[in-house]
Design a protein around this motif. Sequence first.
Motif, mmCIF file in Angstrom:
data_model
loop_
_atom_site.group_PDB
_atom_site.id
_atom_site.type_symbol
_atom_site.label_atom_id
_atom_site.label_comp_id
_atom_site.label_asym_id
_atom_site.label_seq_id
_atom_site.Cartn_x
_atom_site.Cartn_y
_atom_site.Cartn_z
ATOM 1 N N LEU A 65 0.843 -1.195 0.000
ATOM 2 C CA LEU A 65 0.000 0.000 0.000
ATOM 3 C C LEU A 65 0.879 1.247 0.000
ATOM 4 C CD1 LEU A 65 -2.824 1.211 0.116
ATOM 5 C CD2 LEU A 65 -2.698 1.102 2.620
ATOM 6 N N THR A 66 1.910 1.241 0.858
ATOM 7 C CA THR A 66 2.865 2.343 0.864
ATOM 8 C C THR A 66 3.641 2.387 -0.440
ATOM 9 O OG1 THR A 66 3.110 2.120 3.266
ATOM 10 C CG2 THR A 66 4.827 3.352 2.097
ATOM 11 N N ALA A 67 3.976 1.230 -0.970
ATOM 12 C CA ALA A 67 4.739 1.167 -2.212
ATOM 13 C C ALA A 67 3.992 1.854 -3.346
ATOM 14 C CB ALA A 67 5.035 -0.287 -2.573
ATOM 15 N N ALA A 68 2.668 1.666 -3.427
ATOM 16 C CA ALA A 68 1.895 2.277 -4.508
ATOM 17 C C ALA A 68 2.005 3.794 -4.473
ATOM 18 C CB ALA A 68 0.434 1.842 -4.406
ATOM 19 N N THR A 69 1.989 4.356 -3.265
ATOM 20 C CA THR A 69 2.126 5.801 -3.136
ATOM 21 C C THR A 69 3.503 6.262 -3.580
ATOM 22 O OG1 THR A 69 0.576 5.795 -1.271
ATOM 23 C CG2 THR A 69 1.976 7.740 -1.530
ATOM 24 N N LEU A 70 4.537 5.524 -3.187
ATOM 25 C CA LEU A 70 5.902 5.896 -3.553
ATOM 26 C C LEU A 70 6.173 5.677 -5.039
ATOM 27 C CD1 LEU A 70 7.893 4.519 -0.470
ATOM 28 C CD2 LEU A 70 7.137 6.853 -0.924
ATOM 29 N N VAL A 71 5.545 4.663 -5.621
ATOM 30 C CA VAL A 71 5.686 4.451 -7.071
ATOM 31 C C VAL A 71 5.118 5.636 -7.826
ATOM 32 C CG1 VAL A 71 4.797 3.097 -9.008
ATOM 33 C CG2 VAL A 71 5.745 1.929 -7.018
ATOM 34 N N ALA A 72 3.948 6.104 -7.414
ATOM 35 C CA ALA A 72 3.283 7.197 -8.116
ATOM 36 C C ALA A 72 4.107 8.482 -8.097
ATOM 37 C CB ALA A 72 1.909 7.443 -7.503
ATOM 38 N N THR A 73 4.887 8.663 -7.050
ATOM 39 C CA THR A 73 5.705 9.878 -6.954
ATOM 40 C C THR A 73 7.105 9.684 -7.523
ATOM 41 O OG1 THR A 73 6.407 9.273 -4.699
ATOM 42 C CG2 THR A 73 4.452 10.674 -4.920
ATOM 43 N N GLY A 74 7.388 8.500 -8.063
ATOM 44 C CA GLY A 74 8.675 8.246 -8.687
ATOM 45 C C GLY A 74 9.784 7.875 -7.729
ATOM 46 N N GLU A 75 9.433 7.577 -6.472
ATOM 47 C CA GLU A 75 10.461 7.237 -5.485
ATOM 48 C C GLU A 75 10.976 5.813 -5.670
ATOM 49 O OE1 GLU A 75 11.918 9.042 -3.073
ATOM 50 O OE2 GLU A 75 10.862 10.830 -3.772
ATOM 51 N N VAL A 76 10.089 4.892 -6.072
ATOM 52 C CA VAL A 76 10.474 3.489 -6.205
ATOM 53 C C VAL A 76 9.759 2.865 -7.397
ATOM 54 C CG1 VAL A 76 10.817 3.213 -3.708
ATOM 55 C CG2 VAL A 76 8.604 2.634 -4.724
ATOM 56 N N VAL A 77 10.215 1.673 -7.771
ATOM 57 C CA VAL A 77 9.459 0.778 -8.658
ATOM 58 C C VAL A 77 9.234 -0.504 -7.872
ATOM 59 C CG1 VAL A 77 10.425 1.769 -10.762
ATOM 60 C CG2 VAL A 77 11.543 -0.211 -9.714
ATOM 61 N N THR A 78 8.253 -1.286 -8.274
ATOM 62 C CA THR A 78 7.980 -2.502 -7.518
ATOM 63 C C THR A 78 7.323 -3.552 -8.393
ATOM 64 O OG1 THR A 78 6.955 -3.354 -5.477
ATOM 65 C CG2 THR A 78 5.672 -1.790 -6.750
ATOM 66 N N VAL A 79 7.515 -4.808 -8.022
ATOM 67 C CA VAL A 79 6.826 -5.911 -8.682
ATOM 68 C C VAL A 79 5.342 -5.837 -8.346
ATOM 69 C CG1 VAL A 79 6.569 -8.418 -8.710
ATOM 70 C CG2 VAL A 79 8.844 -7.414 -8.707
ATOM 71 N N CYS A 80 4.501 -6.190 -9.310
ATOM 72 C CA CYS A 80 3.061 -6.181 -9.047
ATOM 73 C C CYS A 80 2.394 -7.330 -9.791
ATOM 74 C CB CYS A 80 2.437 -4.846 -9.454
ATOM 75 S SG CYS A 80 2.434 -4.532 -11.233
ATOM 76 N N GLN A 81 1.172 -7.654 -9.400
ATOM 77 C CA GLN A 81 0.409 -8.690 -10.076
ATOM 78 C C GLN A 81 -0.042 -8.181 -11.441
ATOM 79 O OE1 GLN A 81 -2.756 -9.836 -7.416
ATOM 80 N NE2 GLN A 81 -1.356 -10.293 -5.736
ATOM 81 N N PRO A 82 -0.157 -9.070 -12.436
ATOM 82 C CA PRO A 82 -0.536 -8.610 -13.770
ATOM 83 C C PRO A 82 -1.967 -8.098 -13.854
ATOM 84 C CG PRO A 82 -0.516 -11.001 -13.689
ATOM 85 C CD PRO A 82 0.062 -10.525 -12.391
ATOM 86 N N THR A 83 -2.792 -8.451 -12.881
ATOM 87 C CA THR A 83 -4.159 -7.948 -12.848
ATOM 88 C C THR A 83 -4.239 -6.520 -12.314
ATOM 89 O OG1 THR A 83 -4.390 -9.070 -10.706
ATOM 90 C CG2 THR A 83 -5.257 -10.210 -12.640
ATOM 91 N N SER A 84 -3.101 -5.961 -11.877
ATOM 92 C CA SER A 84 -3.078 -4.583 -11.396
ATOM 93 C C SER A 84 -3.496 -3.642 -12.517
ATOM 94 C CB SER A 84 -1.679 -4.209 -10.900
ATOM 95 O OG SER A 84 -1.263 -5.064 -9.854
ATOM 96 N N VAL A 85 -4.229 -2.607 -12.164
ATOM 97 C CA VAL A 85 -4.728 -1.657 -13.146
ATOM 98 C C VAL A 85 -3.950 -0.351 -13.032
ATOM 99 C CG1 VAL A 85 -6.753 -0.361 -13.926
ATOM 100 C CG2 VAL A 85 -7.019 -2.701 -13.086
#
Length: 352
Positions: free
Chosen positions: A232-252
């Motif tokens: 949940l925290t990762a999604a916020t940091l991904v959106a701001t360009g702080e990190v990238v992360t592995v995700c499920q292919p069903t992610s939208v």
Amino acid sequence: MELEVRHLRALCAIADTGSLHKAARQLGMSQPSLTTQLRRIEHAVGGELFARERTGCRPTPLGRIVLSRARPLVVEMRALVTEARAAAARASDGTPRLRIGSTASRAIPGWLRRLRNRMPGTETSLQMDVSANALLQMLANGQLDIAFVHEVEGCPLRIPDGLRRRVLVDREPQFVSLAADHPASRKPVVHLTDLADDRWMVDPTVDGEWDGLQRVLREAGLNPRVLHGDYLTAATLVATGEVVTVCQPTSVARPDMAVRPLYGDPLGVRLLVTARTTAELDAVYGELEAAYWEAAAESPAYQDWLLGTRGTAPPAPAAPAALPPLPRPATAPLPPPDLGPAPSQDLRPTLL
């Protein structure tokens, strides 16, 4: 000190995981507490039960003798508890109950909706956990009726004896989520080398997740900076360009976050649904299958991957059909199924 069932369970957990840290987590206690408990057990039996090595804990000859007697006792006690809980449930108000445990999946809402529509008189509960092994243990202990879990490639789960299992997806590719304005987001498929300068975020409490990602990055010759945290925290940091992360292919994808396949599909997971009886699996599997492919159809990136890699779009959800009443729990675990030959790489649902 007299040995109790909980002490025997602790010894089995240490032997099964090969690690005091992992065993403590499985047992829901701290590592120092488990270490202290192990010392007391060893004092009670008069010898060292595990050799502490750099790579983990290994049973000593005395430990193997104790474990050979401890395991049957633990299994028998588990069966007793399961039978007692089933009897207590039957003796309550008579309402059919379905207790589901699951790791994270976008198929869950659709699955619960379908089950509610098809089993209107059944009270359904949901237990979410990042640890697939913990959910499987709860199922074996009679605390759950169904467990839907994922198994990270190269990190096999510890499936207790007596559980039935069915494969929903034999190998689901894992995608990557990155900021929408990341240079790599302009590509339909991302190479790991495109992310060489990025920080990654991973949840180390998810069974096999950190080990699997480490393996993939190492094989690509990368040693990036890594942050540990929940997704949940990762999604916020991904959106701001702080990190990238592995995700499920069903992610939208979102306006501020892109979801892309990784070149060569270096990391995959196997999706399993497990129960104590085949009848319990049959009662819920069709609804889960339809919900999963419904979620897959809502992800453009996954649809493109399926069409490009397999040449097929997600199957349409099956038409509703009458389900038999949810069966009562069995009074004793059934023998493990014959798994047959090694699973294929076909993405479509497979039976074990």
